[in-house]
Design a protein around this motif. Structure first.
Motif, short mmCIF file in Angstrom:
data_model
loop_
_atom_site.label_atom_id
_atom_site.label_comp_id
_atom_site.label_asym_id
_atom_site.label_seq_id
_atom_site.Cartn_x
_atom_site.Cartn_y
_atom_site.Cartn_z
N MET A 97 130.99 -68.02 61.58
CA MET A 97 130.33 -67.16 60.60
C MET A 97 129.53 -66.06 61.28
SD MET A 97 129.65 -69.34 57.33
CE MET A 97 130.63 -70.77 56.89
N ASN A 98 128.94 -66.37 62.43
CA ASN A 98 128.09 -65.37 63.08
C ASN A 98 128.88 -64.21 63.64
OD1 ASN A 98 129.30 -67.06 64.89
ND2 ASN A 98 127.62 -66.97 66.37
N ARG A 99 130.17 -64.36 63.77
CA ARG A 99 130.98 -63.23 64.22
C ARG A 99 131.68 -62.55 63.05
NH1 ARG A 99 132.19 -62.58 69.49
NH2 ARG A 99 134.15 -61.62 68.92
N GLY A 100 131.33 -62.94 61.84
CA GLY A 100 131.93 -62.30 60.68
C GLY A 100 133.38 -62.72 60.46
N ARG A 101 133.81 -63.79 61.11
CA ARG A 101 135.19 -64.24 60.96
C ARG A 101 135.23 -65.44 60.04
NH1 ARG A 101 139.56 -63.65 64.52
NH2 ARG A 101 141.46 -64.39 63.54
N MET A 102 135.90 -65.29 58.91
CA MET A 102 135.96 -66.35 57.93
C MET A 102 137.42 -66.73 57.69
SD MET A 102 132.72 -66.69 57.02
CE MET A 102 132.64 -67.38 55.36
N ARG A 103 137.62 -67.77 56.88
CA ARG A 103 139.00 -68.17 56.55
C ARG A 103 139.61 -67.26 55.48
NH1 ARG A 103 139.57 -74.76 56.80
NH2 ARG A 103 139.12 -74.91 59.02
N GLU A 104 138.75 -66.64 54.70
CA GLU A 104 139.20 -65.64 53.72
C GLU A 104 138.46 -64.36 54.05
OE1 GLU A 104 139.46 -65.50 48.95
OE2 GLU A 104 137.41 -65.64 49.67
N PHE A 105 139.18 -63.28 54.28
CA PHE A 105 138.49 -62.03 54.55
C PHE A 105 139.34 -60.83 54.13
CE2 PHE A 105 140.75 -60.97 58.50
CZ PHE A 105 141.22 -62.21 58.90
N PHE A 106 138.65 -59.70 53.97
CA PHE A 106 139.29 -58.48 53.51
C PHE A 106 139.89 -57.71 54.67
CE2 PHE A 106 137.62 -58.12 49.19
CZ PHE A 106 138.60 -57.33 48.62
N GLN A 107 141.04 -57.12 54.44
CA GLN A 107 141.56 -56.12 55.37
C GLN A 107 141.91 -54.87 54.60
OE1 GLN A 107 144.78 -57.71 57.78
NE2 GLN A 107 143.30 -58.27 59.34
N CYS A 108 141.75 -53.72 55.25
CA CYS A 108 142.29 -52.46 54.74
C CYS A 108 143.24 -51.95 55.80
CB CYS A 108 141.20 -51.43 54.54
SG CYS A 108 140.14 -51.72 53.14
N ASP A 109 144.50 -51.79 55.44
CA ASP A 109 145.51 -51.35 56.41
C ASP A 109 146.04 -49.97 56.06
OD1 ASP A 109 145.26 -53.88 57.43
OD2 ASP A 109 147.42 -54.25 57.56
N PHE A 110 146.25 -49.17 57.08
CA PHE A 110 146.95 -47.90 56.93
C PHE A 110 148.13 -47.93 57.90
CE2 PHE A 110 147.68 -43.56 58.56
CZ PHE A 110 147.99 -42.90 57.38
N ASP A 111 149.33 -47.66 57.40
CA ASP A 111 150.52 -47.71 58.25
C ASP A 111 151.45 -46.55 57.93
OD1 ASP A 111 149.65 -50.70 57.76
OD2 ASP A 111 150.80 -50.72 59.62
N ILE A 112 152.13 -46.08 58.95
CA ILE A 112 153.16 -45.06 58.77
C ILE A 112 154.49 -45.66 59.19
CG2 ILE A 112 153.98 -42.77 59.44
CD1 ILE A 112 151.09 -42.00 60.04
N ALA A 113 155.42 -45.76 58.24
CA ALA A 113 156.73 -46.33 58.52
C ALA A 113 157.77 -45.22 58.53
CB ALA A 113 157.09 -47.37 57.46
N GLY A 114 158.78 -45.38 59.36
CA GLY A 114 159.87 -44.42 59.37
C GLY A 114 159.76 -43.45 60.53
N ARG A 115 160.88 -42.77 60.79
CA ARG A 115 160.93 -41.88 61.94
C ARG A 115 160.91 -40.45 61.41
NH1 ARG A 115 162.40 -43.90 66.58
NH2 ARG A 115 163.69 -45.53 65.69
N ASN A 116 159.75 -40.05 60.86
CA ASN A 116 159.66 -38.73 60.24
C ASN A 116 158.87 -37.74 61.07
OD1 ASN A 116 161.10 -39.32 57.88
ND2 ASN A 116 159.34 -40.47 57.13
N ALA A 117 158.59 -38.07 62.32
CA ALA A 117 157.76 -37.18 63.12
C ALA A 117 158.21 -37.26 64.57
CB ALA A 117 156.30 -37.58 63.00
#
Lengths: 477, 477
Positions: free
Chosen positions: B121-141
């Protein structure tokens, strides 16, 4: 939106039964709807709560009547038996009990809940869905004041969303129980009869009657008496005028509370939104007082009906926490998917207003090279607060890029190539009108901010004209 | 925040192991952090995606290396084996595969993920937690352009949140593998050695070395060679100057990509945020190219370190979808709880700015009665766009109500009683200064809107002065 049903390659690529992926327009709308509920709740002096998606299995036992079987269980791992939450109400009651919050709490919560229902996708009912709940716990107000405020919150949320016309149906568990007992239903059968009556929004009385008689062993004469109350004589005046109900203590206690509630609703100026309906039952076990449902009117049979529902549940915290803890509660739950379904149908009519992305400016490539100049320009525009798309290719077809802008209703396209760099300018293409002009690099940022602000202003006018306030850009310039 | 550990009454009232309830200040901050990430992603021409919290169990198998055992499974119900998602990346790859999105996609996703970790808990690591992901898929660049943009998004998000100073550590799987092979590590042991090296942010080299030697059967001489690269010679210049790496094809391929990336980072003007670190390993199996972590600098040992992390994973979609589908991807995941933990510590220093509720005006009762007038006034103020608390009691102690306002930093308190109603006025108490005045009922709404706007203006100045832009009222008047 994909339902991900294709089975391809090495693993099955579908989502689990009764679930689906959500994307783009749907999520932009959902985000606005949730923001709207959150904003309304915050404006009502409430605080947010978030609880885990799973709870100890014991907590969820014996809370949901016939729906108990719909709860998802997790595999036992280290001796702690867990289940996915079925609603946000029981976790809230657990929170109140764990923290001995006898002083009460005004809380709202937004989260997904899980029910192993038969998916009826066309009614917006899935196995995983969002709820937004607003509840007032504790005895901090005069009789029925909190109940009235919950209905005020419902009206303010639904009005703000500009949903099509709706009505809030109102009943009282005591009134319904009193009526059923006067009809001759035995105490032990009241819950199961309520479960059947609760289906009246989806089925005819004849179907419900035959369920009562054949599946639940209610004598035909009693079923017919029930039928009178849940079909024709459903109004408050009809109940008050009914001589056979005069002696029911439960009915008269319920009616006193209903009267107090209606008086507060007058003060809150929402009285005209609410109609009493003796046929409203609500399936869940834990309600003890008023119950209500916000129902869209004038929608097709079989389509989305109830968009919010709730009631008073005075015994739940005590049942969960034990030790004589008494924290009466009243609340409402908004069905986010159903609301989004209704709004989406209308908004699909206006694709240029209801844009799939927020992108305002696209930095295009007209010839090969100049990638580093384009990337630098992207950063400059982002820093100016604009939403920016770009081509990251060394060499890209200009028409493909323009097509991308048109498909996604991105209003402005900027082009840099050899001649633009030499002249210290950038070429601007207004995507809708296909007109092109040249802007000096020195004043590009200010000019684009102005153009984008104008664009949003025009959009806002169109949006207002069409009555969709939710579409207003979340980041107006 | 409660950890709900009390056991009381008829059922245990705790939350499951490794989970907790979140409330008030934490959630207001979390909401702002998520809004900030969402806004940044939308500004980068991305669209949102939401996938179910559980997936078919097969999908999650063999994707997470040694962490596979941390996945939660659901009980078998109707033959469909399900598990809670471990991250948002594999569901995204499933979505890309199911929809054959060879054209790629720029997507972000916000959601809870589940890992049956030992809660720290002191490291902010829990069994349930939020993530926000940003990803770029594909070969467009062009090569490494998408990788650079992902790091630009990271910088823009973290800068916007005004986190304390941070640095983005950068490495390349090929470089690391090449280095390890040059050290003498066999191909089949590379993954497990990477898992050990990945712990270097939490442990000393001596501990990691002894894990390599005693648990993973790495000869001491090889461990010592590894030690040179992951302790002192960690820079790009050191690797380039190292004669024993000149002949490694993997190292040189990796360095070419790193060079291209750094060049694009120059164009995006974020080069100075990034440092190469040969000791960065990232535990997950699916990375194939650059990997990176945003790490807070100048924070205490053992406290929150990594606030965002990601990398390139070109093979995952093909592995999941089969059929030769090739959708290269690169992305980053923001650790929401860790970011909120850091921000919360600073914001707790300013309770008057970081108010627990949004309430601006409280409608108090000074004597018994006048409830209906108060409820009517509440509605009027709400309709004016104000956030309103009130006493719903017939009779309430005035000092209790003032105390409530003070505790919750509600700036204005309005009072109506007999004399106010007779005189057509309302009494205003400014809570902080305790000064009282009288406002005519006719101009009450306009006056309160003005006072509340002034209040927010003063707050905004204080907030800006203290460098916490996130605190700015979400609904400025």
């Amino acid at each position: 939106m994909s339902e991900g049903c294709a089975e391809k390659g090495s693993v099955t690529l579908k989502t689990p039964k009764g679930t689906r992926d959500y994307s783009r327009e749907w999520l932009r709308l959902r985000c606005r709807v949730i923001d709207c509920v959150r904003e309304c709740c915050l404006a009502h002096d409430a605080e947010e709560l978030d609880t885990p998606c799973f709870e100890l299995r014991d907590l969820l036992s014996n809370k949901y009547g016939e729906d108990q079987k719909l709860i998802y269980h997790l595999e036992d791992f280290d001796g702690e038996l867990l289940s996915l939450r079925y609603d946000l109400t029981v976790p809230f009651a657990r929170y109140l009990g764990a923290n001995r919050m006898v002083g009460g709490m005004r809380r709202f919560q937004v989260g997904k809940v899980y029910r192993r229902d038969n998916p009826k996708m066309n009614r917006g009912r899935m196995r995983e869905f969002f709820q937004c709940d607003f509840d007032i716990a504790g005895r901090n107000a005069g009789p029925m004041v909190a109940d009235a405020e919950v209905l005020l919150v419902a009206v303010r949320v639904l009005d703000k969303l500009r949903l099509p016309s709706y009505v809030i149906k109102l009943n009282h568990r005591k009134v319904l129980q009193g009526v059923l007992m006067e009809c001759g239903v035995e105490q032990r059968q009241i819950r199961t009869v309520c479960s059947s009556i609760d289906k009246l929004d989806k089925r005819d009385w004849s179907e419900v009657r035959s369920e009562l008689v054949s599946q639940k062993d209610i004598p035909e004469a009693i079923a017919d008496r029930i039928g009178q109350y849940v079909t024709t004589n459903r109004t408050l005046d009809a109940l008050r005028a009914d001589p056979s109900l005069q002696k029911s203590k439960q009915v008269s206690e319920g009616l006193v509370e209903i009267d107090a509630l209606l008086s507060h609703l007058e003060s809150f100026r929402v009285r005209e939104r609410v109609v009493f309906d003796c046929a409203l039952a609500r399936g869940l076990d834990y309600y003890t007082g008023v119950i209500y449902e916000a129902v869209l009117t004038g929608v097709e049979e079989g389509s989305v009906g109830t968009v919010a529902a709730g009631g008073r549940y005075d015994g739940l915290v005590g049942k969960i926490a034990g030790g004589g803890l008494n924290v009466p509660c009243v609340g409402i739950s908004f069905g986010i998917e159903r609301i989004v379904t209704v709004l989406e149908e209308r908004m699909r009519l206006f694709p240029a207003l209801f844009r799939p992305v927020e992108t305002e400016v696209y930095v295009a490539s007209a010839q090969s090279g100049f990638l580093s100049q384009r990337l630098g320009l992207v950063r400059t525009l982002l820093d100016a607060g604009l939403s920016v798309g770009y081509s990251g290719k060394q060499r890209a077809k200009f028409l493909d890029q323009v097509q991308y802008c048109e498909n996604n209703h991105i209003p402005f396209c900027l082009v840099i190539g050899q001649s633009e760099v030499e002249d210290g300018v950038v070429k601007l293409r207004e995507v809708e009108t296909r007109t092109e002009s040249v802007i000096k690099r020195d004043c590009l940022v200010e000019e684009m901010k102005r153009l984008v602000a104008d664009f949003h202003h025009r959009q806002a006018q169109q949006i207002e004209k069409n009555g969709f306030p939710l579409l207003t850009a979340s980041r107006p310039q």
